[in-house]
Design a protein around this motif. Structure first.
Motif, PDB file in Angstrom:
ATOM      1  N   LEU A 128       0.828  -1.203   0.000  1.00  0.00           N
ATOM      2  CA  LEU A 128       0.000   0.000   0.000  1.00  0.00           C
ATOM      3  C   LEU A 128       0.863   1.254   0.000  1.00  0.00           C
ATOM      4  O   LEU A 128       0.581   2.219  -0.719  1.00  0.00           O
ATOM      5  CB  LEU A 128      -0.920  -0.001   1.218  1.00  0.00           C
ATOM      6  CG  LEU A 128      -2.083  -0.994   1.184  1.00  0.00           C
ATOM      7  CD1 LEU A 128      -2.650  -1.195   2.582  1.00  0.00           C
ATOM      8  CD2 LEU A 128      -3.168  -0.495   0.233  1.00  0.00           C
ATOM      9  N   ALA A 129       1.930   1.243   0.802  1.00  0.00           N
ATOM     10  CA  ALA A 129       2.818   2.408   0.875  1.00  0.00           C
ATOM     11  C   ALA A 129       3.488   2.666  -0.472  1.00  0.00           C
ATOM     12  O   ALA A 129       3.604   3.820  -0.910  1.00  0.00           O
ATOM     13  CB  ALA A 129       3.871   2.193   1.962  1.00  0.00           C
ATOM     14  N   ALA A 130       3.918   1.603  -1.149  1.00  0.00           N
ATOM     15  CA  ALA A 130       4.563   1.764  -2.455  1.00  0.00           C
ATOM     16  C   ALA A 130       3.570   2.296  -3.483  1.00  0.00           C
ATOM     17  O   ALA A 130       3.906   3.173  -4.294  1.00  0.00           O
ATOM     18  CB  ALA A 130       5.133   0.427  -2.918  1.00  0.00           C
ATOM     19  N   ALA A 131       2.344   1.786  -3.468  1.00  0.00           N
ATOM     20  CA  ALA A 131       1.321   2.254  -4.409  1.00  0.00           C
ATOM     21  C   ALA A 131       0.977   3.708  -4.151  1.00  0.00           C
ATOM     22  O   ALA A 131       0.773   4.490  -5.091  1.00  0.00           O
ATOM     23  CB  ALA A 131       0.069   1.386  -4.292  1.00  0.00           C
ATOM     24  N   LEU A 132       0.919   4.100  -2.880  1.00  0.00           N
ATOM     25  CA  LEU A 132       0.611   5.489  -2.536  1.00  0.00           C
ATOM     26  C   LEU A 132       1.735   6.425  -2.969  1.00  0.00           C
ATOM     27  O   LEU A 132       1.477   7.520  -3.497  1.00  0.00           O
ATOM     28  CB  LEU A 132       0.372   5.610  -1.034  1.00  0.00           C
ATOM     29  CG  LEU A 132      -0.005   6.998  -0.512  1.00  0.00           C
ATOM     30  CD1 LEU A 132      -1.295   7.489  -1.163  1.00  0.00           C
ATOM     31  CD2 LEU A 132      -0.148   6.964   1.012  1.00  0.00           C
ATOM     32  N   THR A 133       2.972   5.984  -2.770  1.00  0.00           N
ATOM     33  CA  THR A 133       4.119   6.799  -3.207  1.00  0.00           C
ATOM     34  C   THR A 133       4.064   7.016  -4.717  1.00  0.00           C
ATOM     35  O   THR A 133       4.291   8.130  -5.204  1.00  0.00           O
ATOM     36  CB  THR A 133       5.441   6.115  -2.820  1.00  0.00           C
ATOM     37  OG1 THR A 133       5.517   6.032  -1.393  1.00  0.00           O
ATOM     38  CG2 THR A 133       6.636   6.905  -3.345  1.00  0.00           C
ATOM     39  N   TRP A 134       3.774   5.947  -5.470  1.00  0.00           N
ATOM     40  CA  TRP A 134       3.664   6.090  -6.917  1.00  0.00           C
ATOM     41  C   TRP A 134       2.505   7.009  -7.290  1.00  0.00           C
ATOM     42  O   TRP A 134       2.663   7.912  -8.114  1.00  0.00           O
ATOM     43  CB  TRP A 134       3.487   4.733  -7.584  1.00  0.00           C
ATOM     44  CG  TRP A 134       2.938   4.854  -8.985  1.00  0.00           C
ATOM     45  CD1 TRP A 134       1.703   4.472  -9.421  1.00  0.00           C
ATOM     46  CD2 TRP A 134       3.579   5.474 -10.105  1.00  0.00           C
ATOM     47  NE1 TRP A 134       1.537   4.792 -10.746  1.00  0.00           N
ATOM     48  CE2 TRP A 134       2.679   5.406 -11.195  1.00  0.00           C
ATOM     49  CE3 TRP A 134       4.829   6.060 -10.300  1.00  0.00           C
ATOM     50  CZ2 TRP A 134       2.983   5.911 -12.453  1.00  0.00           C
ATOM     51  CZ3 TRP A 134       5.145   6.555 -11.576  1.00  0.00           C
ATOM     52  CH2 TRP A 134       4.225   6.483 -12.617  1.00  0.00           C
TER      53      TRP A 134
END
Length: 290
Positions: A235-241
């Motif tokens: 989730l954190a990686a998707a939000l950063t993207w």
């Protein structure tokens, strides 16, 4: 894509929920999913080295981006899902083998339309987007976190497409409740949902507000779906993207892209050989279920 009525014994059964204005609603539903960044996983193989990505042409990069977005499979599987749910809603009684052949017949019929869609969308991204933005997108989607995000999106993108296309005639399958999701994961998913839903074009917002859940319900639906499917780091990686500048340029609000998607989806439906599909489905449904 018009409604097709099939005779099963003495019953006439409409196995697709997309009739009348259904084609427009189906296109609008898929356009909305594109705006949300929802996609189906595809069998694209990762490029072997960073050099091969860097050496790729702009057209190749655009194609790669569309592949990671799963546009072709999303189009096909949304069609399969819609046919199956339409038949199930009308209590069509088929064996597992008949369902399998029905799904395959729909896949084959809609594959040319999906291929047309991918060609047109790829050309648009190659013409209207920068090389560095496409490279940034590929760098995210070609990771375990990126692939997990794409896979999680499929689980609820198909029900949402059919729900919108049928104007709620096919009920929307609900994800787990917020209380059942770990608080840190749900908070990240809620933040990601806010970003994704914020990409929706005003014309699509008007459509969403006519549904039973509206924009607030859509945000909650997306948050619960992602929060229950992805781990915290995913989730954190998707939000950063999603918050990155390349993502905003590639996937943010764009009237031009919205109109292009709607036009391409409508023209893609003309690639479907409905008479041939009708004949095949009739053959399958006339068989005696095992």
């Amino acid at each position: 894509m018009t409604s097709a009525v099939y005779v099963f014994g003495k019953r006439s059964v409409n196995v697709t929920p997309l009739d009348g204005e259904g084609t427009m609603r189906f296109a609008a539903g898929l356009t909305l999913l594109v705006a949300l960044g929802l996609a189906a996983p595809v069998g694209a193989q990762p490029m072997q080295t960073s050099e091969s990505v860097r050496d790729a042409t702009l057209d190749q990069l655009a194609r790669r981006y569309v592949e990671f977005g799963g546009a072709e499979d999303m189009y096909v599987e949304a069609s399969v899902y819609g046919f199956r749910k339409g038949a199930e809603a009308r209590r069509v009684d088929l064996s597992d083998e008949q369902w399998r052949r029905m799904d395959e017949a729909v896949r084959q019929a809609f594959r040319p339309a999906a291929e047309f869609y991918v060609r047109e969308v790829t050309a648009f991204y190659a013409q209207h987007n920068a090389r560095e933005d496409l490279l940034a997108a590929i760098a995210f989607y070609d990771t375990p976190e990126g692939r997990a995000y794409v896979a999680a999106s499929l689980a609820y993108s198909l029900p949402l497409t059919v729900y919108l296309a049928t104007q709620g005639q096919i009920p929307l399958e609900q994800p787990p409740s917020a209380d059942s999701i770990a608080r840190d994961r749900y908070d990240l998913a809620r933040e990601l949902s806010e970003v994704l839903v914020g990409r929706i074009h005003p014309t699509d917002i008007a459509m969403i507000e006519t549904t039973t859940f509206g924009m607030a319900g859509l945000k909650d639906y997306v948050a619960r779906s992602l929060g229950s499917s992805l781990e915290r780091d995913e989730l954190a990686a998707a939000l950063t993207w999603a918050n990155s500048e390349p993502a905003q340029r590639l996937e943010g609000v764009s009237a031009e892209r919205t109109l292009m998607m709607q036009s391409v989806l409508l023209r893609a439906t003309q690639q479907v050989d409905m008479p041939a599909l009708t004949t095949r489905v009739q053959e399958i449904m006339r068989e005696t279920p095992a």
